[in-house]
Design an enzyme around this catalytic site. Structure first.
Site, short mmCIF file in Angstrom:
data_model
loop_
_atom_site.label_atom_id
_atom_site.label_comp_id
_atom_site.label_asym_id
_atom_site.label_seq_id
_atom_site.Cartn_x
_atom_site.Cartn_y
_atom_site.Cartn_z
N LYS A 34 -1.57 3.16 -9.38
CA LYS A 34 -0.73 4.36 -9.42
C LYS A 34 -0.14 4.55 -10.81
O LYS A 34 0.53 3.67 -11.33
CB LYS A 34 0.39 4.26 -8.37
N ASP B 240 8.29 13.95 -2.78
CA ASP B 240 8.58 12.64 -3.38
C ASP B 240 7.62 11.55 -2.86
O ASP B 240 7.58 10.45 -3.39
CB ASP B 240 10.04 12.26 -3.10
N LYS C 126 14.90 13.61 -6.49
CA LYS C 126 15.63 12.35 -6.29
C LYS C 126 17.07 12.52 -6.76
O LYS C 126 17.34 13.34 -7.64
CB LYS C 126 14.96 11.24 -7.11
N ARG D 97 1.01 8.39 -2.73
CA ARG D 97 -0.12 8.38 -1.80
C ARG D 97 -1.04 9.57 -2.03
O ARG D 97 -2.24 9.51 -1.74
CB ARG D 97 0.41 8.31 -0.36
N ASP E 69 7.22 4.02 -12.67
CA ASP E 69 6.36 4.39 -11.54
C ASP E 69 4.87 4.39 -11.91
O ASP E 69 4.02 4.70 -11.07
CB ASP E 69 6.80 5.75 -10.99
N ASP F 42 8.62 9.94 -12.08
CA ASP F 42 8.73 10.47 -10.72
C ASP F 42 10.13 11.03 -10.48
O ASP F 42 11.07 10.30 -10.18
CB ASP F 42 8.43 9.36 -9.70
N1 BES Z 1 8.04 5.81 -6.66
C1 BES Z 1 8.68 5.97 -5.41
C2 BES Z 1 8.94 4.65 -4.70
C3 BES Z 1 10.09 3.83 -5.23
C4 BES Z 1 11.38 4.21 -5.00
C5 BES Z 1 9.85 2.65 -5.88
C6 BES Z 1 12.43 3.42 -5.43
C7 BES Z 1 10.89 1.86 -6.31
C8 BES Z 1 12.17 2.25 -6.10
C9 BES Z 1 7.84 6.83 -4.47
O1 BES Z 1 7.10 7.81 -5.09
C10 BES Z 1 8.77 7.49 -3.53
O2 BES Z 1 9.55 8.29 -3.97
N2 BES Z 1 8.67 7.16 -2.25
C11 BES Z 1 9.54 7.72 -1.26
C12 BES Z 1 8.73 8.02 -0.04
C13 BES Z 1 9.47 8.81 0.99
C14 BES Z 1 9.74 10.21 0.49
C15 BES Z 1 8.64 8.86 2.25
C16 BES Z 1 10.63 6.68 -0.96
O3 BES Z 1 10.32 5.49 -0.92
O4 BES Z 1 11.77 7.08 -0.79
ZN ZN Z 2 6.61 7.51 -7.03
MN MN Z 3 8.22 9.62 -5.29
#
Ligand code: BES
Ligand code: ZN
Ligand code: MN
Length: 492
Positions: free
Chosen positions: A262, A344, A274, A348, A285, A267
């Site tokens: 990835k 967010d 966020k 995936r 990220d 992000d």
């Molecule tokens: N890059 C983030 C995951 C992440 C968040 C890694 C905090 C490390 C610390 C990912 O793209 C993301 O935002 N995931 C969301 C998914 C949710 C919207 C289903 C998450 O984990 O909140």
């Molecule tokens: Zn992310």
């Molecule tokens: Mn995200």
């Protein structure tokens, strides 16, 4: 920093510093005992109230009868409890003490310790990796460097050399270089480390090690039909790249290992923005992509007998007038449609197209590496990466490599029962599965794009970087991936 394996005696070694171990209860290791004998008991006398606690250190200068100017004693803890973790703690403590000392060279007599059932090659690998990790610096963006580069140029690993140990040394040095590359790419901010920067970095490796490289631009991805990946990149001014880097060191007849990383260079969350606090950390990220570049660099540098294809989808996730909106439906490269309920959950979306693309390389196995979910940090903290696989043999191989590399993973379920959380009223699936089991439903989403592959997924959201005072990239899981590739090459 150069390492060399060389049989030496601790009392006669001509090095700026000789490092020896001591267990709790003032139990000297054989090397420490030899120093003490040569110094006619001066070492024991100097011990004072030294505890031998793991990671404690005591510096002695000018011991009589000892050639080295300084002797550094490093605590190894209880002799009965001495294992991998204590070995690594001791190396780290030695490294930090040596950094302060400013010695030009050192002989690390910790390496002859017996670490459980590990072969001496394990000690060599982890001595090198531990030292290099401690000496890593990222100060290229500071105008006033804190201090001059640490002086330690040469580290002797006092063992009698053989080809196995030399291989371990070469592996560890290359792994340390690859890990440092991943760390630096992670630490670079998003205004420098853009998708184009990652592509240029891949091109640099391609030139340096004669690797194959191909970078797909937006047009190429449009033609292919990568609607999910492109939907994430839509609002960014930075063009998306799909970077493919190939190292062909394995037998021609053998299918390659494909690593998919990835590469979200920043992000923001997109329209599902966020919160502001700690958002800077979303520059990390792209750590999955960085770990793929680091792994390829390491394997190419050591001329590993394995063929690996790195596939790195890279883009920014931004809000803006052109951004994807919650409820948008996109068509993926696989043909399946996805309702984007949360912008967010973008990792995936870029991975599903990259994984579908990975099938073109006729892979033996595919492993993706991604900072995918905050939920994984809640589940496993910062100790283990989450491991998911649709093939138990592959999961076992990865876990064993992770243990060997001390870059641990913990397997989580991928049961079909979780799939219903991804149900959508408007498309084949939604891109989120609600709060429960967030890292599992993310993996389940990816599983829908890898049904025909032997595939594993590593969620490195908790392990790729550290927050707080020590904020910075860890370079994980480069050590695991290199070890896995090498162990995999030896099979069959
Ligand atoms: N890059 C983030 C995951 C992440 C968040 C890694 C905090 C490390 C610390 C990912 O793209 C993301 O935002 N995931 C969301 C998914 C949710 C919207 C289903 C998450 O984990 O909140
Ligand atoms: Zn992310
Ligand atoms: Mn995200």
């Amino acid at each position: 920093m150069e390492f060399s394996i060389k049989a030496l005696s601790p009392e006669a070694a001509k090095a700026g510093c000789v490092v020896v171990g001591i267990h709790s209860g003032k139990q000297l290791t054989p090397a420490a005992r030899r120093v003490d004998q040569a110094a006619r008991g001066a070492l024991r006398k100097a011990l004072g109230d030294v505890s031998g606690k793991t990671g404690s250190t005591l510096l002695l200068r000018g011991l009589p009868g000892v050639a080295a100017e300084r002797v550094l004693l490093v605590g190894l803890g209880e002799r009965r409890e001495f294992a991998e973790a204590q070995f690594r703690d001791a190396v780290r403590a030695a490294a930090n003490a040596l950094k302060e000392l400013g010695a030009k060279d050192a002989a690390l007599f910790l390496v002859d310790a017996k670490v459980g059932a590990r072969a001496p090659g394990w000690n060599v690998r982890h001595a090198v990796l531990g030292m290099r990790e401690a000496f890593y610096r990222f100060d290229q963006l500071k105008t006033q460097k804190k201090a001059p580069q640490p002086a330690l140029h040469q580290v002797f690993l006092p063992l009698s050399s053989n080809s196995k140990l030399q291989d371990a040394l070469a592996e560890a040095s290359a792994t340390a270089d690859g890990t440092a590359l991943a760390r630096t790419l992670g630490n670079l901010p998003a205004n420098i480390c853009t998708p184009a920067y990652l592509a240029a970095e891949a091109a640099k490796l391609a030139r340096q090690f004669k690797l194959g490289i191909e970078v797909l631009e937006r047009r190429d991805m449009e033609k292919l039909g990568m609607g999910a990946l492109l939907s994430v990149a839509r609002a960014s001014h930075q063009p998306a790249k799909l970077i493919v880097l190939r190292y062909a060191g394995g037998a021609k007849a053998r299918k390659p290992l494909v690593l998919v990383g990835k590469g979200i260079t920043f992000d923001t969350g997109g329209i599902s923005l966020k919160p502001a606090g700690e958002m800077d950390e979303m520059k990390f990220d792209m750590s999955g992509a960085a770990s793929v570049l680091g792994t390829l660099k390491a394997l190419a540098a050591m001329r590993a007998p394995v063929s690996v294809v790195g596939v790195m989808p890279a883009c920014e996730n931004m809000p803006g007038g052109a951004a994807s909106k919650p409820g948008d439906v996109v068509t993926t490269l696989s043909g399946q449609t996805v309702e984007i309920l949360n912008t967010d959950a973008e990792g995936r979306l870029i991975l599903c197209d990259a994984l579908a693309y990975a099938a073109r390389f006729n892979p033996e196995v595919v492993v993706d590496i991604a900072t995918l979910t905050g939920a994984c940090v809640i589940a496993l903290g910062h100790v283990a990466s989450g491991l998911f696989a649709n093939d138990q043999k592959l999961a076992d191989e990865l876990r064993e490599a992770a243990d060997d590399a001390c870059d641990r993973v913990w397997q989580m379920p991928l049961w079909e029962d979780y799939q219903e959380q991804l149900r959508s009223n408007f498309a084949d699936m939604a891109n989120i599965g609600g709060r429960p089991a967030g890292s599992i439903t993310a993996a389940c989403f990816l599983a829908r794009f890898t049904r025909k592959l032997r595939w594993a997924h590593l969620d490195i959201a908790g392990t790729a970087w550290k927050s707080g005072r020590e904020k910075g990239s860890t370079g994980r899981p480069v050590p695991l991936l290199v070890r896995f590739a090498l162990r995999h090459a030896e099979r069959k």
